[in-house]
Design a protein around this motif. Structure first.
Motif, PDB file in Angstrom:
ATOM      1  N   ALA A 178       0.832  -1.364  -0.070  1.00 29.88           N
ATOM      2  CA  ALA A 178      -0.321   0.156  -0.393  1.00 29.88           C
ATOM      3  C   ALA A 178       1.088   1.374  -0.113  1.00 29.88           C
ATOM      4  CB  ALA A 178      -1.145   0.105   1.581  1.00 29.88           C
ATOM      5  N   GLU A 179       1.779   1.307   0.966  1.00 32.20           N
ATOM      6  CA  GLU A 179       2.841   2.291   0.866  1.00 32.20           C
ATOM      7  C   GLU A 179       3.841   2.808   0.090  1.00 32.20           C
ATOM      8  OE1 GLU A 179       3.588   4.778   3.233  1.00 32.20           O
ATOM      9  OE2 GLU A 179       1.825   4.322   4.565  1.00 32.20           O
ATOM     10  N   ALA A 180       3.924   1.433  -1.119  1.00 34.57           N
ATOM     11  CA  ALA A 180       4.442   1.687  -2.088  1.00 34.57           C
ATOM     12  C   ALA A 180       3.973   1.885  -3.260  1.00 34.57           C
ATOM     13  CB  ALA A 180       5.093   0.100  -2.609  1.00 34.57           C
ATOM     14  N   VAL A 181       2.694   1.837  -3.597  1.00 40.27           N
ATOM     15  CA  VAL A 181       1.773   2.454  -4.442  1.00 40.27           C
ATOM     16  C   VAL A 181       1.414   3.699  -4.292  1.00 40.27           C
ATOM     17  CG1 VAL A 181      -1.289   2.353  -5.035  1.00 40.27           C
ATOM     18  CG2 VAL A 181       0.105  -0.235  -4.873  1.00 40.27           C
ATOM     19  N   ARG A 182       1.444   4.365  -2.637  1.00 42.70           N
ATOM     20  CA  ARG A 182       0.409   5.635  -2.312  1.00 42.70           C
ATOM     21  C   ARG A 182       2.156   6.397  -3.325  1.00 42.70           C
ATOM     22  NH1 ARG A 182       0.337   9.618   1.196  1.00 42.70           N
ATOM     23  NH2 ARG A 182       1.715   8.855   2.265  1.00 42.70           N
ATOM     24  N   MET A 183       3.420   6.133  -2.853  1.00 42.41           N
ATOM     25  CA  MET A 183       4.603   6.696  -3.543  1.00 42.41           C
ATOM     26  C   MET A 183       4.146   6.582  -4.821  1.00 42.41           C
ATOM     27  SD  MET A 183       8.158   6.049  -1.847  1.00 42.41           S
ATOM     28  CE  MET A 183       9.160   5.879  -3.247  1.00 42.41           C
ATOM     29  N   GLY A 184       4.093   5.398  -5.385  1.00 45.14           N
ATOM     30  CA  GLY A 184       4.126   4.914  -7.326  1.00 45.14           C
ATOM     31  C   GLY A 184       3.375   6.285  -7.487  1.00 45.14           C
ATOM     32  N   ASN A 185       2.259   5.886  -6.618  1.00 46.69           N
ATOM     33  CA  ASN A 185       0.903   7.623  -7.264  1.00 46.69           C
ATOM     34  C   ASN A 185       1.553   8.908  -6.728  1.00 46.69           C
ATOM     35  OD1 ASN A 185      -1.029   5.807  -8.225  1.00 46.69           O
ATOM     36  ND2 ASN A 185      -1.751   6.163  -5.950  1.00 46.69           N
ATOM     37  N   MET A 186       2.323   9.445  -6.248  1.00 47.56           N
ATOM     38  CA  MET A 186       2.916  10.815  -5.883  1.00 47.56           C
ATOM     39  C   MET A 186       3.643  10.966  -6.615  1.00 47.56           C
ATOM     40  SD  MET A 186       4.590  12.232  -2.358  1.00 47.56           S
ATOM     41  CE  MET A 186       3.188  11.108  -1.000  1.00 47.56           C
ATOM     42  N   VAL A 187       4.998  10.094  -7.601  1.00 48.95           N
ATOM     43  CA  VAL A 187       5.158  10.852  -8.438  1.00 48.95           C
ATOM     44  C   VAL A 187       4.849  10.421 -10.028  1.00 48.95           C
ATOM     45  CG1 VAL A 187       7.189   9.077  -9.766  1.00 48.95           C
ATOM     46  CG2 VAL A 187       7.440   9.127  -7.361  1.00 48.95           C
ATOM     47  N   SER A 188       3.923   9.910 -10.395  1.00 46.70           N
ATOM     48  CA  SER A 188       3.553  10.497 -11.092  1.00 46.70           C
ATOM     49  C   SER A 188       2.117  11.694 -11.630  1.00 46.70           C
ATOM     50  CB  SER A 188       2.479   9.084 -11.532  1.00 46.70           C
ATOM     51  OG  SER A 188       2.531   7.897 -11.071  1.00 46.70           O
ATOM     52  N   GLU A 189       1.910  11.314  -9.797  1.00 44.13           N
ATOM     53  CA  GLU A 189       1.004  13.164 -10.175  1.00 44.13           C
ATOM     54  C   GLU A 189       2.422  14.097 -10.353  1.00 44.13           C
ATOM     55  OE1 GLU A 189      -1.887  12.669  -7.295  1.00 44.13           O
ATOM     56  OE2 GLU A 189      -3.446  11.899  -7.425  1.00 44.13           O
ATOM     57  N   LEU A 190       3.263  13.827  -9.375  1.00 40.16           N
ATOM     58  CA  LEU A 190       4.823  14.677  -9.446  1.00 40.16           C
ATOM     59  C   LEU A 190       4.865  15.330 -10.947  1.00 40.16           C
ATOM     60  CD1 LEU A 190       6.453  14.359  -6.656  1.00 40.16           C
ATOM     61  CD2 LEU A 190       5.162  16.378  -6.743  1.00 40.16           C
ATOM     62  N   ILE A 191       4.830  14.088 -11.775  1.00 41.37           N
ATOM     63  CA  ILE A 191       5.884  14.066 -13.412  1.00 41.37           C
ATOM     64  C   ILE A 191       4.103  15.119 -14.067  1.00 41.37           C
ATOM     65  CG2 ILE A 191       5.919  12.938 -15.296  1.00 41.37           C
ATOM     66  CD1 ILE A 191       7.331  10.554 -13.079  1.00 41.37           C
ATOM     67  N   ALA A 192       3.062  14.221 -13.495  1.00 38.63           N
ATOM     68  CA  ALA A 192       1.665  15.137 -14.309  1.00 38.63           C
ATOM     69  C   ALA A 192       2.150  16.106 -14.317  1.00 38.63           C
ATOM     70  CB  ALA A 192       0.448  14.318 -14.493  1.00 38.63           C
ATOM     71  N   LEU A 193       2.091  16.810 -12.890  1.00 38.38           N
ATOM     72  CA  LEU A 193       2.055  18.500 -12.687  1.00 38.38           C
ATOM     73  C   LEU A 193       3.609  18.760 -13.119  1.00 38.38           C
ATOM     74  CD1 LEU A 193       0.208  19.968 -10.871  1.00 38.38           C
ATOM     75  CD2 LEU A 193       1.595  19.724  -8.850  1.00 38.38           C
ATOM     76  N   SER A 194       4.532  18.680 -12.714  1.00 33.78           N
ATOM     77  CA  SER A 194       5.417  19.777 -13.558  1.00 33.78           C
ATOM     78  C   SER A 194       5.652  19.503 -15.571  1.00 33.78           C
ATOM     79  CB  SER A 194       6.419  18.883 -13.414  1.00 33.78           C
ATOM     80  OG  SER A 194       7.181  17.825 -14.497  1.00 33.78           O
ATOM     81  N   ARG A 195       4.618  18.930 -15.820  1.00 32.39           N
ATOM     82  CA  ARG A 195       4.562  18.990 -17.179  1.00 32.39           C
ATOM     83  C   ARG A 195       3.735  19.656 -17.262  1.00 32.39           C
ATOM     84  NH1 ARG A 195       4.480  12.956 -18.756  1.00 32.39           N
ATOM     85  NH2 ARG A 195       6.055  12.277 -19.355  1.00 32.39           N
ATOM     86  N   LEU A 196       2.289  20.112 -16.592  1.00 31.45           N
ATOM     87  CA  LEU A 196       1.336  20.928 -16.894  1.00 31.45           C
ATOM     88  C   LEU A 196       2.527  22.274 -16.503  1.00 31.45           C
ATOM     89  CD1 LEU A 196      -1.505  19.068 -14.477  1.00 31.45           C
ATOM     90  CD2 LEU A 196      -2.119  20.284 -16.808  1.00 31.45           C
ATOM     91  N   GLN A 197       2.949  22.669 -15.517  1.00 33.24           N
ATOM     92  CA  GLN A 197       3.377  23.347 -15.074  1.00 33.24           C
ATOM     93  C   GLN A 197       4.669  24.090 -15.740  1.00 33.24           C
ATOM     94  OE1 GLN A 197       4.019  22.971 -11.225  1.00 33.24           O
ATOM     95  NE2 GLN A 197       3.476  24.068 -10.491  1.00 33.24           N
ATOM     96  N   GLY A 198       4.773  23.171 -16.615  1.00 34.79           N
ATOM     97  CA  GLY A 198       5.808  23.235 -17.978  1.00 34.79           C
ATOM     98  C   GLY A 198       5.638  23.647 -18.912  1.00 34.79           C
ATOM     99  N   GLY A 199       4.045  24.101 -19.272  1.00 30.91           N
ATOM    100  CA  GLY A 199       3.257  24.364 -20.957  1.00 30.91           C
ATOM    101  C   GLY A 199       3.346  23.518 -21.487  1.00 30.91           C
ATOM    102  N   GLU A 200       3.683  22.438 -21.306  1.00 34.20           N
ATOM    103  CA  GLU A 200       4.576  21.490 -22.845  1.00 34.20           C
ATOM    104  C   GLU A 200       2.448  21.582 -22.782  1.00 34.20           C
ATOM    105  OE1 GLU A 200       4.964  16.617 -22.285  1.00 34.20           O
ATOM    106  OE2 GLU A 200       5.855  18.026 -21.275  1.00 34.20           O
ATOM    107  N   THR A 201       3.245  21.033 -24.899  1.00 34.32           N
ATOM    108  CA  THR A 201       1.840  21.577 -25.890  1.00 34.32           C
ATOM    109  C   THR A 201       0.523  19.860 -25.599  1.00 34.32           C
ATOM    110  OG1 THR A 201       3.406  20.841 -27.000  1.00 34.32           O
ATOM    111  CG2 THR A 201       2.765  23.477 -27.241  1.00 34.32           C
ATOM    112  N   GLN A 202       0.050  20.647 -25.239  1.00 29.00           N
ATOM    113  CA  GLN A 202      -1.177  19.029 -25.322  1.00 29.00           C
ATOM    114  C   GLN A 202      -1.884  19.057 -26.509  1.00 29.00           C
ATOM    115  OE1 GLN A 202      -1.590  21.295 -22.508  1.00 29.00           O
ATOM    116  NE2 GLN A 202      -0.312  20.135 -21.166  1.00 29.00           N
ATOM    117  N   LYS A 203      -1.752  17.457 -26.556  1.00 25.61           N
ATOM    118  CA  LYS A 203      -2.825  17.129 -27.713  1.00 25.61           C
ATOM    119  C   LYS A 203      -4.242  17.408 -27.573  1.00 25.61           C
ATOM    120  CE  LYS A 203      -2.888  13.367 -29.873  1.00 25.61           C
ATOM    121  NZ  LYS A 203      -3.763  11.787 -28.594  1.00 25.61           N
ATOM    122  N   PHE A 204      -4.988  19.167 -28.199  1.00 29.08           N
ATOM    123  CA  PHE A 204      -6.373  19.064 -28.323  1.00 29.08           C
ATOM    124  C   PHE A 204      -7.047  18.825 -29.521  1.00 29.08           C
ATOM    125  CE2 PHE A 204      -6.879  22.680 -25.076  1.00 29.08           C
ATOM    126  CZ  PHE A 204      -5.557  22.255 -24.100  1.00 29.08           C
TER     127      PHE A 204
END
Ligand code: ADP
Length: 271
Positions: free
Chosen positions: A79-105
């Motif tokens: 459970a802790e490993a899953v939580r940590m994995g989620n956090m890392v994927s969310e951090l990656i998502a957040l940094s992509r969003l903040q970097g203004g990476e062009t999304q596929k609209f």
């Protein structure tokens, strides 16, 4: 305000001059401070699951002869490993969003989006004994990044379930609103859960802010869900609204500019 001073000595003929420059460092310092805070937060947040995994693994090693304990500690390690994995994927998502990476609209059917989000929430809503309800399809379309919109909507639904008592309903509705004369599709997720105090209503959108850390840990929360929703809304030229009352429930409203079927708007106006 922060002003950095630079002193240079220059020679002109036999004379020497001291030249003083004042450099306005305010913006640079602010960005640096935000970055430092962020790194400190991330390190702190990741230390908790890493520490827990270490302790649980030790406990597991000490009880190798007792299969019941091994199972118990093993389950918590996972459970802790899953939580940590989620956090890392969310951090990656957040940094992509903040970097203004062009999304596929692309054109996104809002009815399908809501149906998919509700589908993926079925297992957790059944486990929590919460009914999911959506109103009739409305044939609305937005232009956006389908995966990001789905992530945002999922985060809102998962929260609504996590912060509601059993035997209550979480409902998702959609309607058209107008902001500055511009039609927006407003998707509202309403729960009859614990609600959020007025003082915390702005702060829940900050990275890692949680009203109740212990409860959020139990539900596997990372404190990043709403920060992601806010950035997804902003990236789509939309916004996220919140109405809530402690003990009554909450409504989070994700608004995204509507894509009109006819050519009322020229292409650049859509985003
Ligand atoms: P978490 O992973 O902790 O749920 P979020 O960023 O999604 O992180 O939410 C931040 C905090 O906002 C939560 O920890 C919780 O305190 C509060 N919150 C979010 N959604 C709701 C809701 N529907 N009802 C009550 N509180 C909520």
């Amino acid at each position: 305000e922060s002003v950095r001073c630079l002193v240079r000595v220059v020679s002109h003929g036999s004379e020497r001059y001291a030249v003083v420059f004042g450099v306005d460092d305010t913006e640079h310092m602010r960005v640096e401070a935000t970055r430092r805070d962020f790194v400190a937060n991330v390190s702190h947040e990741l230390k908790t699951p890493v520490g827990a995994i270490g302790l649980l693994a030790e406990a597991m090693l000490e009880s190798v002869d007792d299969p019941e304990s091994v199972r118990h500690f093993g389950t918590r390690v996972v459970a802790e490993a899953v939580r940590m994995g989620n956090m890392v994927s969310e951090l990656i998502a957040l940094s992509r969003l903040q970097g203004g990476e062009t999304q596929k609209f692309e054109l996104v059917d809002v009815d399908e989006l809501i149906a998919d989000a509700l589908d993926s929430a079925t297992v957790s809503s059944e486990a929590a004994e919460i009914r999911l309800r959506a109103d009739e399809p409305a044939g609305l379309v937005v232009r956006g990044d389908r995966m990001l919109l789905l992530t945002a909507l999922n985060n809102l639904i998962v929260n609504a379930i996590a912060y509601s008592p059993p035997n209550t309903t979480v409902s998702v509705s959609r309607r058209i609103t107008t902001v500055d004369g511009r039609p927006m599709v407003a998707i509202a997720v309403t729960d009859r859960g614990i609600g959020i105090a007025a003082a915390d209503q702005q702060r829940v959108f900050e990275r890692f802010f949680r009203v109740d850390k212990a409860r959020s840990r139990l539900t596997g929360g990372t404190g990043l869900g709403l920060a992601i929703v806010k950035h997804v809304a902003a990236n789509h030229g939309g916004n996220i609204g919140l109405w809530s009352k402690p003990g009554t429930g909450s409504t989070f409203t994700l608004s995204i500019p509507q894509e009109l079927a006819d050519d009322d708007w020229d292409e650049t106006d859509h985003r």
